[in-house]
Design an enzyme around this catalytic site. Structure first.
Site, mmCIF file in Angstrom:
data_model
loop_
_atom_site.group_PDB
_atom_site.id
_atom_site.type_symbol
_atom_site.label_atom_id
_atom_site.label_comp_id
_atom_site.label_asym_id
_atom_site.label_seq_id
_atom_site.Cartn_x
_atom_site.Cartn_y
_atom_site.Cartn_z
ATOM 1 N N PRO A 20 8.902 1.750 -37.874
ATOM 2 C CA PRO A 20 8.538 0.928 -36.725
ATOM 3 C C PRO A 20 8.450 -0.562 -37.048
ATOM 4 C CG PRO A 20 6.622 2.107 -37.568
ATOM 5 C CD PRO A 20 7.826 2.664 -38.273
ATOM 6 N N ASN A 21 8.888 -1.327 -36.087
ATOM 7 C CA ASN A 21 8.819 -2.802 -36.093
ATOM 8 C C ASN A 21 9.838 -3.459 -37.024
ATOM 9 O OD1 ASN A 21 6.547 -2.789 -34.278
ATOM 10 N ND2 ASN A 21 5.304 -2.154 -36.017
ATOM 11 N N ARG A 28 9.817 -11.274 -37.023
ATOM 12 C CA ARG A 28 8.452 -10.809 -37.270
ATOM 13 C C ARG A 28 7.892 -11.426 -38.557
ATOM 14 N NH1 ARG A 28 7.394 -4.852 -39.848
ATOM 15 N NH2 ARG A 28 5.144 -4.861 -39.631
ATOM 16 N N TYR A 33 7.887 -11.300 -44.284
ATOM 17 C CA TYR A 33 9.072 -10.429 -44.387
ATOM 18 C C TYR A 33 10.390 -11.193 -44.556
ATOM 19 C CZ TYR A 33 5.713 -6.917 -42.886
ATOM 20 O OH TYR A 33 4.610 -6.082 -42.822
ATOM 21 N N ASN A 84 12.203 2.665 -45.759
ATOM 22 C CA ASN A 84 11.061 1.782 -45.550
ATOM 23 C C ASN A 84 10.332 2.370 -44.343
ATOM 24 O OD1 ASN A 84 9.152 -0.104 -44.934
ATOM 25 N ND2 ASN A 84 10.514 -1.869 -45.200
ATOM 26 N N ALA A 87 4.732 1.021 -41.046
ATOM 27 C CA ALA A 87 3.319 1.417 -40.953
ATOM 28 C C ALA A 87 3.107 2.924 -41.084
ATOM 29 C CB ALA A 87 2.748 0.912 -39.632
ATOM 30 N N HIS A 90 1.443 4.520 -44.193
ATOM 31 C CA HIS A 90 0.001 4.603 -44.406
ATOM 32 C C HIS A 90 -0.682 5.602 -43.481
ATOM 33 C CE1 HIS A 90 1.266 0.900 -46.268
ATOM 34 N NE2 HIS A 90 1.518 0.334 -45.087
ATOM 35 N N ASP A 97 5.790 15.410 -44.732
ATOM 36 C CA ASP A 97 6.257 16.805 -44.673
ATOM 37 C C ASP A 97 7.751 16.877 -44.375
ATOM 38 O OD1 ASP A 97 3.697 17.606 -45.208
ATOM 39 O OD2 ASP A 97 3.248 18.345 -43.188
ATOM 40 N N GLU A 108 11.362 4.781 -51.942
ATOM 41 C CA GLU A 108 10.552 4.100 -50.920
ATOM 42 C C GLU A 108 10.615 2.597 -51.155
ATOM 43 O OE1 GLU A 108 6.493 5.492 -51.122
ATOM 44 O OE2 GLU A 108 5.729 3.868 -49.852
ATOM 45 N N HIS A 110 9.356 -1.332 -49.771
ATOM 46 C CA HIS A 110 8.579 -2.233 -48.926
ATOM 47 C C HIS A 110 9.019 -3.656 -49.231
ATOM 48 C CE1 HIS A 110 6.093 1.026 -47.602
ATOM 49 N NE2 HIS A 110 6.018 1.419 -48.862
ATOM 50 N N ILE A 111 9.287 -4.390 -48.183
ATOM 51 C CA ILE A 111 9.737 -5.772 -48.346
ATOM 52 C C ILE A 111 8.613 -6.614 -48.952
ATOM 53 C CG2 ILE A 111 10.487 -7.825 -47.072
ATOM 54 C CD1 ILE A 111 11.706 -5.769 -44.994
ATOM 55 N N SER A 112 7.417 -6.417 -48.432
ATOM 56 C CA SER A 112 6.259 -7.174 -48.920
ATOM 57 C C SER A 112 5.581 -6.412 -50.054
ATOM 58 C CB SER A 112 5.260 -7.390 -47.776
ATOM 59 O OG SER A 112 4.714 -6.139 -47.355
ATOM 60 N N ARG A 117 -1.945 -7.007 -50.195
ATOM 61 C CA ARG A 117 -2.300 -7.279 -48.800
ATOM 62 C C ARG A 117 -3.577 -6.515 -48.430
ATOM 63 N NH1 ARG A 117 2.887 -6.433 -45.200
ATOM 64 N NH2 ARG A 117 1.564 -7.543 -43.703
ATOM 65 N N ARG A 121 -3.026 -0.877 -46.753
ATOM 66 C CA ARG A 121 -1.598 -0.775 -47.100
ATOM 67 C C ARG A 121 -1.391 -0.217 -48.510
ATOM 68 N NH1 ARG A 121 0.959 -3.536 -42.865
ATOM 69 N NH2 ARG A 121 -0.378 -5.173 -42.036
HETATM 70 C C1 DQA Z 1 6.250 -2.740 -44.867
HETATM 71 C C2 DQA Z 1 4.768 -2.803 -45.236
HETATM 72 C C3 DQA Z 1 3.945 -2.001 -44.249
HETATM 73 O O1 DQA Z 1 2.571 -2.066 -44.607
HETATM 74 C C4 DQA Z 1 4.110 -2.549 -42.856
HETATM 75 O O2 DQA Z 1 3.388 -1.765 -41.930
HETATM 76 C C5 DQA Z 1 5.529 -2.683 -42.461
HETATM 77 C C6 DQA Z 1 6.490 -3.175 -43.430
HETATM 78 C C7 DQA Z 1 7.095 -3.659 -45.764
HETATM 79 O O3 DQA Z 1 8.306 -3.525 -45.728
HETATM 80 O O4 DQA Z 1 6.554 -4.507 -46.482
HETATM 81 O O5 DQA Z 1 5.888 -2.476 -41.306
HETATM 82 O O6 DQA Z 1 6.706 -1.424 -45.048
#
Ligand code: DQA
Length: 154
Positions: A20-21, A28, A33, A84, A87, A90, A97, A108, A110-112, A117, A121
């Site tokens: 998501p997002n 964003r 990011y 990725n 959210a 978490h 599953d 896995e 994560h950009i950040s 943070r 997270r």
């Molecule tokens: C994220 C980190 C997550 O905590 C966050 O909810 C995201 C992006 C990242 O790519 O850093 O949506 O997965």
């Protein structure tokens, strides 16, 4: 009719999943990011995978059930997963599953740097079933993830 049996079959594609997002990348929170877009991410992953002879199936969705259905459908049809989870990392036992079902290596991303943070997270439902986690290297982390996944698959 060709009887050439020496040609190797093309490997099954890599599944690239973004949660998501992440469709809002580039807009964003660019201070967190960066300014590259989801299209840039997909192009980077496609380029990196192609170097190793792999195709890519890419999905971004804001709907958890859509992602779960795509993971179920991928069983037997993919070599590995770069995800990725956004959210859902978490929050989602259901995603944890589902990701076990295809029985392929998972990386896995994560950009950040999620560990630098908010404390919520720092926990991931995906990490226990991932071969590895890449966090904090920006969009370039997807490239590292593909390279590692290819090593794991090959
Ligand atoms: C994220 C980190 C997550 O905590 C966050 O909810 C995201 C992006 C990242 O790519 O850093 O949506 O997965």
């Amino acid at each position: 009719m060709s009887t050439d049996r020496s040609a190797a079959a093309a490997p099954l594609p890599i599944l690239l999943l973004n949660g998501p997002n992440l469709n809002m990348l580039g807009t964003r929170q660019p201070e967190v990011y960066g300014s590259l877009t989801l299209d840039d991410v997909v192009a980077l992953v496609e380029r990196t995978a192609a170097e190793a002879g792999f195709g890519v199936q890419a999905l971004q969705t804001n709907h958890e059930g859509v992602m779960l259905d795509a993971i179920h459908a991928a069983r037997g049809a993919i070599s590995g997963i770069v995800i990725n989870p956004g959210a859902w990392t978490h929050t989602s036992v259901a995603l944890h599953d589902a990701l076990v079902i295809p029985e392929v290596p998972i990386v896995e991303v994560h950009i950040s740097n999620v560990h630098a943070r908010e404390s919520f997270r720092r926990h991931s439902y995906v990490s226990p079933i991932a071969a590895g986690v890449i966090a904090g290297f920006g969009v370039q982390g997807y490239e590292y993830a593909v390279r590692r996944l290819v090593t794991l698959i090959s």
